[in-house]
Scaffold this motif. Structure first.
Motif: not given
Length: 195
Positions: A95-112
């Motif tokens: 969560n602290a790392a933020g979304a990775p710089n990839v397609d759908n990064g924010a969604k992938k991060q949130k789901d994980a």
């Protein structure tokens, strides 16, 4: 019976391996932002992976001896609490790392993060169950452990889809480059010995 619990537990380490980017691919794409993200996550995951591994080892050791129920209860409760804390910390790190710089990064991060928090909650639930077992009645205690082993088994087989999803493609490659992820995945995937 105790071996079943130990076997179910070793499955828990699989989740850590899923997160620690043991997929190795050679990405020619030099994405500094993604590498920085992977380093931040991997560095935070490594101590937690060690904590989970230590908890697994403690349970396996305690269940392989013919230990008294009270000792098994104490060890298991502490191990489940440690695992819960570790998964919560990994979730917080992602969560602290933020979304990775990839397609759908924010969604992938949130789901994980949601998945990791869910796993943490499930381990906290198992700790509560272990705490409530009757250590004075060996048969009841063994039955209670059997139920916990079954739940652990389910826990180890489910719930890391979002993690796998998070580290597909470029994210996995960036994580695979990180020394801290390499050491976390190799320690977490050490073969479980059945005693």
């Amino acid at each position: 019976m105790n071996k079943k619990l130990a076997a179910a537990l070793s499955g828990g380490a699989v989740l850590v391996v899923a997160l620690t980017g043991c997929s190795s691919g050679s990405g020619s794409d030099n994405n500094d932002k993604l590498d920085a993200w992977a380093k931040q996550v991997c560095d935070a995951v490594q101590p937690q992976a060690k904590k989970i591994e230590a908890a697994n080892t403690a349970i396996q050791k305690e269940t392989s001896d013919n230990s008294a129920p009270a000792d098994v209860q104490k060890t298991d409760a502490k191990a489940f609490q440690d695992m819960s804390d570790a998964y919560k910390a990994i979730g917080a790190a992602v969560n602290a790392a933020g979304a990775p710089n990839v397609d759908n990064g924010a969604k992938k991060q949130k789901d994980a993060v949601k998945e990791l928090d869910g796993i943490a909650t499930q381990y906290a639930g198992l700790k509560k169950q272990v705490d409530e077992l009757d250590t004075k009645d060996q048969a009841k205690f063994a039955d209670g452990l059997k139920d916990i082993a079954t739940q652990l088994d389910k826990l180890s087989q489910t719930g890391n889809d979002a993690l796998k999803n998070l580290e597909e493609g470029d994210v996995g490659q960036a994580m695979a480059k990180q020394a801290s992820c390499k050491s976390a995945s190799s320690s977490a995937s050490a073969p479980a010995t059945s005693g």
